[in-house]
Design an enzyme around this catalytic site. Structure first.
Site, PDB file in Angstrom:
ATOM      1  N   GLY A  61       0.790  -1.225   0.000  1.00 11.81           N
ATOM      2  CA  GLY A  61       0.000   0.000   0.000  1.00 11.81           C
ATOM      3  C   GLY A  61       0.819   1.272   0.000  1.00 11.81           C
ATOM      4  O   GLY A  61       0.473   2.253  -0.666  1.00 11.81           O
ATOM      5  N   ASN A 121      -8.018   4.193   8.724  1.00 13.45           N
ATOM      6  CA  ASN A 121      -7.434   3.028   9.380  1.00 13.45           C
ATOM      7  C   ASN A 121      -7.496   3.076  10.901  1.00 13.45           C
ATOM      8  O   ASN A 121      -7.353   2.055  11.564  1.00 13.45           O
ATOM      9  CB  ASN A 121      -5.969   2.857   8.944  1.00 13.45           C
ATOM     10  N   GLN A 142      -7.870  -0.170   3.538  1.00 12.82           N
ATOM     11  CA  GLN A 142      -8.759  -0.740   4.554  1.00 12.82           C
ATOM     12  C   GLN A 142     -10.163  -1.008   4.004  1.00 12.82           C
ATOM     13  O   GLN A 142     -11.037  -1.469   4.740  1.00 12.82           O
ATOM     14  CB  GLN A 142      -8.866   0.212   5.758  1.00 12.82           C
ATOM     15  N   SER A 169      -3.455  -3.241  -0.484  1.00 13.13           N
ATOM     16  CA  SER A 169      -2.381  -4.031   0.115  1.00 13.13           C
ATOM     17  C   SER A 169      -2.888  -5.431   0.433  1.00 13.13           C
ATOM     18  O   SER A 169      -3.978  -5.594   0.996  1.00 13.13           O
ATOM     19  CB  SER A 169      -1.892  -3.352   1.392  1.00 13.13           C
ATOM     20  N   ALA A 170      -2.078  -6.449   0.115  1.00 13.20           N
ATOM     21  CA  ALA A 170      -2.518  -7.846   0.258  1.00 13.20           C
ATOM     22  C   ALA A 170      -2.705  -8.278   1.702  1.00 13.20           C
ATOM     23  O   ALA A 170      -3.626  -9.031   2.016  1.00 13.20           O
ATOM     24  CB  ALA A 170      -1.512  -8.773  -0.424  1.00 13.20           C
ATOM     25  N   HIS A 171      -1.834  -7.810   2.598  1.00 12.21           N
ATOM     26  CA  HIS A 171      -1.858  -8.373   3.949  1.00 12.21           C
ATOM     27  C   HIS A 171      -3.027  -7.873   4.804  1.00 12.21           C
ATOM     28  O   HIS A 171      -3.210  -8.324   5.925  1.00 12.21           O
ATOM     29  CB  HIS A 171      -0.521  -8.162   4.669  1.00 12.21           C
ATOM     30  N   THR A 210      12.140  -7.441 -10.704  1.00 13.12           N
ATOM     31  CA  THR A 210      11.669  -8.804 -10.883  1.00 13.12           C
ATOM     32  C   THR A 210      10.334  -8.998 -10.170  1.00 13.12           C
ATOM     33  O   THR A 210      10.191  -8.656  -8.994  1.00 13.12           O
ATOM     34  CB  THR A 210      12.696  -9.802 -10.315  1.00 13.12           C
ATOM     35  N   CYS A 259       1.999   1.511  11.733  1.00 11.46           N
ATOM     36  CA  CYS A 259       3.203   2.062  11.106  1.00 11.46           C
ATOM     37  C   CYS A 259       4.084   2.811  12.095  1.00 11.46           C
ATOM     38  O   CYS A 259       5.216   3.160  11.791  1.00 11.46           O
ATOM     39  CB  CYS A 259       2.814   2.994   9.956  1.00 11.46           C
TER      40      CYS A 259
END
Length: 385
Positions: free
Chosen positions: A70, A150, A180, A200-202, A238, A326
């Site tokens: 994110g 958040n 979120q 964001s994936a997590h 990559t 964070c």
């Protein structure tokens, strides 16, 4: 018993996510840029994830760009779009309660000569639409707003903001931090008027260190990471095949049985709010029901420092947060969000965030409330001395 109630910081990976991450690390481990069979097989995972994500939002696959998460998505959207469009104007707008991953890029843009406007919010965390309308001018090129805050779960009126932009100056780009919100709302950028969107994936039971940025194909944006020319030269490096594959699985799962999952979240959220409101001298900063996000509840416990309560709950294996994760490795700062909504001064350092997932059970909620009813009076007793 354990109760993990810090899902806005991160979520537990799904078993299906773990399985595909391991498979792409141990079996299909080729570099997707390689021309041989192993490379082609690895690239298939990326194509499949991009297709799955695009379908959840009804956008084109080529409008999805994978990032490290994110923070990178927000930085790229704001800095990349502002720099690409600065000839049209040097004014950008955001709200006063954004995540640092938006606030700090905005500060960077200010250092580069852009004028940044911060729109105030009300006690419920929603931005002042009149102030936004008044801030838009001929020089405005970009507006960024967080879909779901958040810290307190405030939901911004995204479609109203987009309509205002179209009315005032159609050429303004609209970026949405949906970190979120994705997986908690059905987000259709084309229909809603969103030009760029960060995920964001997590936060949705995927791996850490991977996310995506949706960029409408008509948007001019400069790449921030240069090198090997991956992702059409827009985001070199990559490709993180394992992370991207895990993100694709998590995204698909997030929108499978979607209504059932969200109904469960709203139910346990309201169950928690009802219970915690019965504890004397508590202030719930999040709105009940669908007026707020389904997964976040911010509560101020008068007379108890948030850090003290956090660790007291931790001893009972109840895991919560004092705000944005964070800042977790630093001395806990006073929340800018809570100050901006006008929370009383004596409550600013007493606020704890509880955040849920569709895996959160009634038993976890009951256990947390039971322990809060025991712990809070004891901590208040000691804090008076």
């Amino acid at each position: 018993m354990e109760a993990y109630l810090d899902n806005s910081a991160t979520t537990r990976c799904l078993e299906s996510v773990k399985d595909i991450v391991v498979k792409t690390m141990m079996d299909d481990y080729g570099n997707p840029s390689s021309k041989h069979l192993r490379g082609v097989n690895a690239e298939k995972y990326i194509k499949e994830a991009r297709d799955v994500i695009a379908k959840t939002m009804k956008v084109n696959e080529k409008e999805i760009f994978f990032t490290s998460g994110g923070t990178e998505s927000n930085n790229w959207a704001l800095i990349g779009a502002a720099m690409a469009n600065k000839r049209a104007g040097m004014h950008v707008i955001t709200t006063a309660i954004e995540h640092p991953a938006v606030i700090q890029p905005m500060q960077y843009l200010a250092e580069q000569g852009f004028r940044v406007s911060y729109i105030p919010v009300g006690r419920d965390g929603k931005l002042n639409m009149q102030a936004l309308e008044e801030a838009v001018c001929d020089e405005t090129i970009l507006i960024s707003a967080m879909y779901v805050n958040n810290e307190m779960g405030a939901v911004q009126p995204i479609e109203e903001i987009a309509a205002l932009i179209k009315k005032k100056k159609p050429g303004i780009l609209f970026h949405v931090d949906a970190i979120q919100a994705y997986g908690k709302y059905r987000i259709l950028p084309k229909k809603m008027g969103i030009d760029m969107l960060s995920v964001s994936a997590h936060k949705i039971h995927g791996p850490k260190g991977v996310g995506f940025l949706y960029v409408n194909e008509k948007v001019k944006i400069k790449p921030l990471i240069l090198g090997g020319g991956q992702q059409k030269g827009m985001r070199s490096g990559t490709d993180n095949v394992s992370g991207i594959a895990g993100l694709g699985v998590a995204a698909k799962e997030a929108y499978t049985d979607f209504e059932e999952k969200i109904s469960h979240l709203y139910r346990i959220k309201d169950l928690f709010i009802k219970g915690v409101s019965e504890i004397p001298d508590t202030v719930v900063n999040s709105r009940e029901g669908k007026f707020g996000a389904p997964q976040i509840v911010s509560v101020s416990f008068r007379g108890i420092r948030s850090e003290v309560l956090l660790h007291a709950l931790e001893e009972k294996e109840i895991y919560v947060s004092s705000g944005s994760a964070c800042s977790s490795n630093k001395k806990l700062p006073i929340s800018t969000v809570l100050k901006e909504i006008g929370l009383e001064k004596d409550l600013l350092e007493t606020t704890v965030r509880f955040s849920f997932s569709h895996f959160t059970t009634d038993e976890e909620i009951a256990y947390c409330l039971e322990e809060l009813n025991k712990i809070v009076p004891v901590l208040r007793k000691y804090s008076r001395h």
